[in-house]
Design a protein around this motif. Structure first.
Motif, mmCIF file in Angstrom:
data_model
loop_
_atom_site.group_PDB
_atom_site.id
_atom_site.type_symbol
_atom_site.label_atom_id
_atom_site.label_comp_id
_atom_site.label_asym_id
_atom_site.label_seq_id
_atom_site.Cartn_x
_atom_site.Cartn_y
_atom_site.Cartn_z
ATOM 1 N N LEU A 23 0.846 -1.180 0.000
ATOM 2 C CA LEU A 23 0.000 0.000 0.000
ATOM 3 C C LEU A 23 0.885 1.234 0.000
ATOM 4 O O LEU A 23 1.898 1.288 0.701
ATOM 5 N N THR A 24 0.510 2.230 -0.803
ATOM 6 C CA THR A 24 1.301 3.450 -0.902
ATOM 7 C C THR A 24 0.377 4.669 -0.800
ATOM 8 O O THR A 24 -0.835 4.532 -0.662
ATOM 9 N N GLY A 25 0.971 5.870 -0.904
ATOM 10 C CA GLY A 25 0.206 7.108 -0.821
ATOM 11 C C GLY A 25 0.228 7.679 0.588
ATOM 12 O O GLY A 25 0.526 6.977 1.563
ATOM 13 N N LEU A 26 -0.101 8.947 0.697
ATOM 14 C CA LEU A 26 -0.071 9.630 1.992
ATOM 15 C C LEU A 26 -1.007 8.984 2.999
ATOM 16 O O LEU A 26 -0.749 9.006 4.208
ATOM 17 N N PHE A 27 -2.103 8.420 2.514
ATOM 18 C CA PHE A 27 -3.079 7.789 3.395
ATOM 19 C C PHE A 27 -3.139 6.276 3.179
ATOM 20 O O PHE A 27 -4.131 5.643 3.531
ATOM 21 N N LYS A 28 -2.082 5.719 2.592
ATOM 22 C CA LYS A 28 -2.078 4.296 2.243
ATOM 23 C C LYS A 28 -3.304 3.953 1.406
ATOM 24 O O LYS A 28 -3.958 2.938 1.594
ATOM 25 N N GLU A 29 -3.616 4.865 0.460
ATOM 26 C CA GLU A 29 -4.847 4.717 -0.304
ATOM 27 C C GLU A 29 -4.656 4.060 -1.659
ATOM 28 O O GLU A 29 -5.630 3.829 -2.373
ATOM 29 N N PHE A 30 -3.413 3.741 -2.018
ATOM 30 C CA PHE A 30 -3.147 3.104 -3.302
ATOM 31 C C PHE A 30 -2.582 1.704 -3.094
ATOM 32 O O PHE A 30 -1.784 1.469 -2.187
ATOM 33 N N LEU A 31 -2.984 0.806 -3.961
ATOM 34 C CA LEU A 31 -2.426 -0.529 -3.994
ATOM 35 C C LEU A 31 -1.437 -0.565 -5.157
ATOM 36 O O LEU A 31 -1.828 -0.362 -6.304
ATOM 37 N N SER A 32 -0.172 -0.788 -4.855
ATOM 38 C CA SER A 32 0.874 -0.860 -5.874
ATOM 39 C C SER A 32 1.369 -2.298 -5.946
ATOM 40 O O SER A 32 1.859 -2.841 -4.953
ATOM 41 N N ALA A 33 1.235 -2.904 -7.125
ATOM 42 C CA ALA A 33 1.527 -4.343 -7.203
ATOM 43 C C ALA A 33 1.734 -4.779 -8.639
ATOM 44 O O ALA A 33 1.258 -4.144 -9.572
ATOM 45 N N PRO A 34 2.421 -5.904 -8.813
ATOM 46 C CA PRO A 34 2.453 -6.544 -10.138
ATOM 47 C C PRO A 34 1.189 -7.374 -10.338
ATOM 48 O O PRO A 34 0.488 -7.708 -9.380
ATOM 49 N N ARG A 35 0.868 -7.654 -11.597
ATOM 50 C CA ARG A 35 -0.194 -8.620 -11.959
ATOM 51 C C ARG A 35 -1.587 -8.234 -11.450
ATOM 52 O O ARG A 35 -2.456 -9.092 -11.285
ATOM 53 N N MET A 36 -1.789 -6.941 -11.192
ATOM 54 C CA MET A 36 -3.107 -6.529 -10.697
ATOM 55 C C MET A 36 -4.204 -6.816 -11.717
ATOM 56 O O MET A 36 -5.341 -7.122 -11.357
ATOM 57 N N ASP A 37 -3.873 -6.665 -12.990
ATOM 58 C CA ASP A 37 -4.762 -7.063 -14.072
ATOM 59 C C ASP A 37 -4.445 -8.518 -14.410
ATOM 60 O O ASP A 37 -3.437 -8.787 -15.046
ATOM 61 N N ASN A 38 -5.159 -9.557 -13.931
ATOM 62 C CA ASN A 38 -6.466 -9.339 -13.366
ATOM 63 C C ASN A 38 -6.599 -10.043 -12.012
ATOM 64 O O ASN A 38 -7.670 -10.499 -11.631
ATOM 65 N N GLN A 39 -5.472 -10.125 -11.279
ATOM 66 C CA GLN A 39 -5.539 -10.801 -9.997
ATOM 67 C C GLN A 39 -6.408 -10.066 -8.982
ATOM 68 O O GLN A 39 -6.986 -10.693 -8.083
ATOM 69 N N VAL A 40 -6.526 -8.759 -9.104
ATOM 70 C CA VAL A 40 -7.401 -8.028 -8.179
ATOM 71 C C VAL A 40 -8.827 -8.564 -8.288
ATOM 72 O O VAL A 40 -9.505 -8.792 -7.281
ATOM 73 N N SER A 41 -9.288 -8.787 -9.510
ATOM 74 C CA SER A 41 -10.634 -9.341 -9.708
ATOM 75 C C SER A 41 -10.735 -10.754 -9.137
ATOM 76 O O SER A 41 -11.741 -11.114 -8.509
ATOM 77 N N CYS A 42 -9.699 -11.557 -9.354
ATOM 78 C CA CYS A 42 -9.689 -12.927 -8.819
ATOM 79 C C CYS A 42 -9.819 -12.929 -7.303
ATOM 80 O O CYS A 42 -10.652 -13.649 -6.733
ATOM 81 N N HIS A 43 -8.997 -12.125 -6.644
ATOM 82 C CA HIS A 43 -8.946 -12.165 -5.184
ATOM 83 C C HIS A 43 -10.151 -11.488 -4.540
ATOM 84 O O HIS A 43 -10.677 -11.982 -3.538
ATOM 85 N N CYS A 44 -10.619 -10.378 -5.113
ATOM 86 C CA CYS A 44 -11.827 -9.739 -4.582
ATOM 87 C C CYS A 44 -13.032 -10.656 -4.766
ATOM 88 O O CYS A 44 -13.858 -10.823 -3.860
ATOM 89 N N GLY A 45 -13.136 -11.265 -5.948
ATOM 90 C CA GLY A 45 -14.236 -12.183 -6.206
ATOM 91 C C GLY A 45 -14.205 -13.391 -5.289
ATOM 92 O O GLY A 45 -15.236 -13.825 -4.765
ATOM 93 N N LEU A 46 -13.000 -13.930 -5.056
ATOM 94 C CA LEU A 46 -12.872 -15.114 -4.208
ATOM 95 C C LEU A 46 -13.195 -14.786 -2.748
ATOM 96 O O LEU A 46 -13.844 -15.588 -2.054
ATOM 97 N N MET A 47 -12.753 -13.616 -2.266
ATOM 98 C CA MET A 47 -13.088 -13.208 -0.899
ATOM 99 C C MET A 47 -14.606 -13.162 -0.716
ATOM 100 O O MET A 47 -15.151 -13.660 0.275
ATOM 101 N N SER A 48 -15.275 -12.539 -1.661
ATOM 102 C CA SER A 48 -16.728 -12.428 -1.591
ATOM 103 C C SER A 48 -17.390 -13.797 -1.695
ATOM 104 O O SER A 48 -18.345 -14.102 -0.973
#
Length: 500
Positions: A260-285
C-alpha cells in the motif's frame, strides 16, 4: 449543531471507508504476493475452497446427481470454476448467476531452450506472453516462478509449483553515455529483453561449467538446454533431482512485493493486478457467501465463479474463455443437478440460459493526470469512485442498456460508466466471448487502474473494498423473477414435442 452532526456522521463514514479500504487493500496485496503466476492463483483458490468445505469434482469422472451444496472443478491447474447449488433449486425456475475473471497477466517466460552465454554473461532466452509494457521491466529485480513437470521414482509424471522469491535476474538499461536518444527509448523485443542471470567467471570460480556438467543435465534432453545452475535451483525448489525435470512453464516476475502506498495508504501498488485483483476480490466475496447458511437455504439458483486462463492472448485455448470450459460445464452441471426432473434436460438448460446473468470482471483505465487528453471528455474515472461500467457500442464489452439497468437494480454501490475516445483503441475482455457462446446476458465492469500491463500497476484501496462488496451484492440480489420483463425472453421450457 445540525450541520456539525451531519459533518460528524460523514466523517465517521469516511474514516470507516478508509479503514475498510486499507483492510481489503492489504488482503489483496497479501494474496498477490502469494500468487506469482496464474497457476498459483488457481492453487490458492483450490486450497481455500477445500478448507471452506467445497467438494472437488473431476471432469474425468462420471458424476452422480449433484445435490444442493458447494463444488469446484479445475482445468490445466490454471483455470477453475466453483459453484453453489441452492437448497431451493428448481430446474424449471432456476437461473445461473455467473462471475467471470481471468488468472493470467502479461509476463516474460523462459524459452524452451533458454541457455545463452554472451560476452562473459549467462543470460536467458525468453518468450513474451501477452501485450506487456515491456520497457517497464528494465532495471527490475526479477525472481522466477511457475509450474514444473517431474518424473518421480515410479516413472509417473507429477506437477509441482515453484516460487523462488530471491531475485536472480535483471534486464539492465543501456547507459546514458552509450545512446544518443534520451527522450525516446527504443529497444528490440527480441534482443534487448534477455535477462542477465550471472557471469561466466563466477561459474568458473564455483567450478560449475556453463555446459551443464555440474548438475548432471546431460542425463536429460530437456535440462541440457538450460543453465545448469538454473536447473539446479529449480530442482532444489521443487524437491527433486535435476535429471527428473521433464519440462516447465516458468515466468520471470517482479521480486518486489505488493504494498500500500500514498499519503493515506490509499493506493495498492503491485504486479499482476490485471487481473488478480478481480480474482482475489471475487474469491473473498465468494467464500464469505459460502458461509451464509441462511442464503444457501433460501436460494433456488446455481451460482458460479469462473476463473479463466489465457485472456491476455485471446482466450482461445483448452483453459480459456473461448474453449468449452464454460459451455460444457454449465450444461453438465445443470443436467446433473436436474437429474430427477421428468423434463428434457436440454430444454431445461436452454430455458435456464435465458434466465441467467453474468458479470465479466476486469480492471479499467483510470484517468492519468499527466495524460488526461488520452481520455474521452466527461469519462475520466479516478480512484475511490466505485465500480467502473465498461461500455462500447462495437461490443468490445458485453454491456448494454438492459444489463446496465439490471446491475443498478441489484446494487447501490457508486458506479461510473466509461467509454474510450472515438480515435482510440479499445481493449476487450472475456465478456463478449462468453455471452456470445452461451447466449447469457452480461455486463463488463471493473475498478480503475493506472499503468495497465506495466510490471507494476496501481489502484485505489476503497475501490477494492467496493469491488469485493459488489460481487456479493450480485449473488444475493439477482433474481430472474425481478427482471423477467426486461430480459424479454421466453423463460419457460417448450413441450417435448411441438404440436402443429
Amino acid at each position: 449543531s445540525y450541520i456539525r452532526l451531519i459533518s460528524n456522521i460523514q466523517m465517521e463514514k469516511s474514516e470507516d471507508l478508509m479503514a475498510k479500504g486499507q483492510e481489503y487493500g492489504q488482503k489483496v496485496c497479501d494474496a498477490i504476493n502469494e500468487c506469482p503466476t496464474n497457476y498459483h492463483v488457481t492453487l490458492r483458490a483450490k486450497k481455500m475452497l477445500l478448507e471452506a468445505g467445497f467438494t472437488h469434482l473431476k471432469e474425468t469422472d462420471v458424476w452422480p446427481k449433484l445435490e444442493p451444496g458447494k463444488y469446484f472443478i479445475t482445468r490445466n491447474d490454471s483455470s477453475l470454476v466453483s459453484f453453489m447449488i441452492g437448497k431451493k433449486f428448481d430446474p424449471l425456475k432456476a437461473a445461473m448467476k455467473i462471475s467471470a475473471v481471468h488468472t493470467d497477466s502479461p509476463s516474460i517466460k523462459l524459452a524452451p531452450k533458454s541457455k545463452l552465454s554472451k560476452h562473459g554473461y549467462t543470460q536467458a532466452s525468453v518468450q513474451l506472453y501477452g501485450g506487456g509494457l515491456w520497457y517497464t521491466w528494465f532495471d527490475r529485480d526479477l525472481a522466477l516462478a511457475g509450474k514444473v513437470i517431474v518424473k518421480n521414482e515410479d516413472g509417473k509424471l507429477e506437477t509441482k509449483f515453484m516460487h523462488h522469491k530471491d531475485p536472480i535476474a535483471k534486464i539492465p538499461h543501456l547507459a546514458i553515455h552509450l545512446t544518443r536518444v534520451y527522450e525516446k527509448f527504443e529497444y528490440s523485443l527480441e534482443n534487448h529483453l534477455r535477462p542477465i542471470l550471472g557471469s561466466c567467471k563466477m561459474y568458473q570460480m564455483a567450478k560449475a561449467k556453463c555446459e551443464g556438467e555440474a548438475c548432471g543435465a546431460k542425463k536429460n534432453n530437456f535440462t541440457e538446454h538450460h543453465s545448469c545452475q538454473l536447473i539446479k535451483m529449480v530442482a532444489q525448489d521443487v524437491g527433486c533431482k535435476p535429471e527428473q525435470i521433464v519440462d516447465f512453464d516458468l515466468n520471470f516476475i517482479d521480486a518486489n512485493p505488493a504494498c500500500l502506498t500514498g499519503l493515506f495508504k490509499e493506493f495498492l501498488s503491485a504486479p499482476r493486478m490485471d487481473n488478480q485483483v478481480s480474482c482475489h476480490c471475487g474469491l473473498m466475496s465468494w467464500l464469505d457467501l459460502a458461509d451464509n447458511k441462511e442464503w444457501l437455504e433460501k436460494d433456488g439458483d446455481i451460482s458460479f465463479f469462473f476463473m479463466f486462463d489465457n485472456e491476455e492472448i485471446g482466450s482461445t485455448s483448452l483453459q480459456g474463455a473461448n474453449s468449452n470450459f464454460m459451455t460444457e460445464l454449465l450444461k453438465r452441471i445443470y443436467a446433473r443437478a436436474s437429474k430427477d426432473s421428468k423434463e428434457c434436460p436440454d430444454e431445461l438448460y436452454r430455458a435456464a440460459l435465458r434466465r441467467s446473468f453474468m458479470l465479466s470482471a476486469d480492471l479499467a483505465h483510470a484517468v492519468h493526470p499527466n495524460w488526461a487528453e488520452k481520455h474521452k471528455e466527461n469519462f475520466t474515472p479516478g480512484f475511490q469512485e466505485g465500480i467502473i461500467i465498461k461500455v462500447n457500442v462495437n461490443m468490445k464489452y458485453c454491456t448494454d442498456a438492459v444489463s446496465n439497468s439490471i446491475f443498478k437494480s441489484f446494487t447501490d454501490l457508486p458506479n461510473v460508466p466509461v467509454i474510450v475516445r472515438n480515435d482510440s483503441l479499445c481493449g476487450s475482455t472475456v465478456g463478449p466471448i462468453l455471452s456470445s457462446n452461451t447466449g447469457i446476458k452480461g455486463l463488463d465492469l471493473g475498478i480503475a487502474q493506472l499503468g495497465m500491463h506495466s510490471i507494476r500497476e496501481t489502484s485505489g484501496t476503497v475501490d477494492v473494498y467496493y469491488y469485493t462488496k459488489m460481487f456479493k451484492d450480485f449473488y444475493l440480489n439477482y433474481s430472474a423473477d425481478k427482471f423477467e420483463n426486461i430480459l424479454n425472453h421466453q423463460l419457460h421450457s417448450w413441450p417435448i414435442q411441438l404440436q402443429p
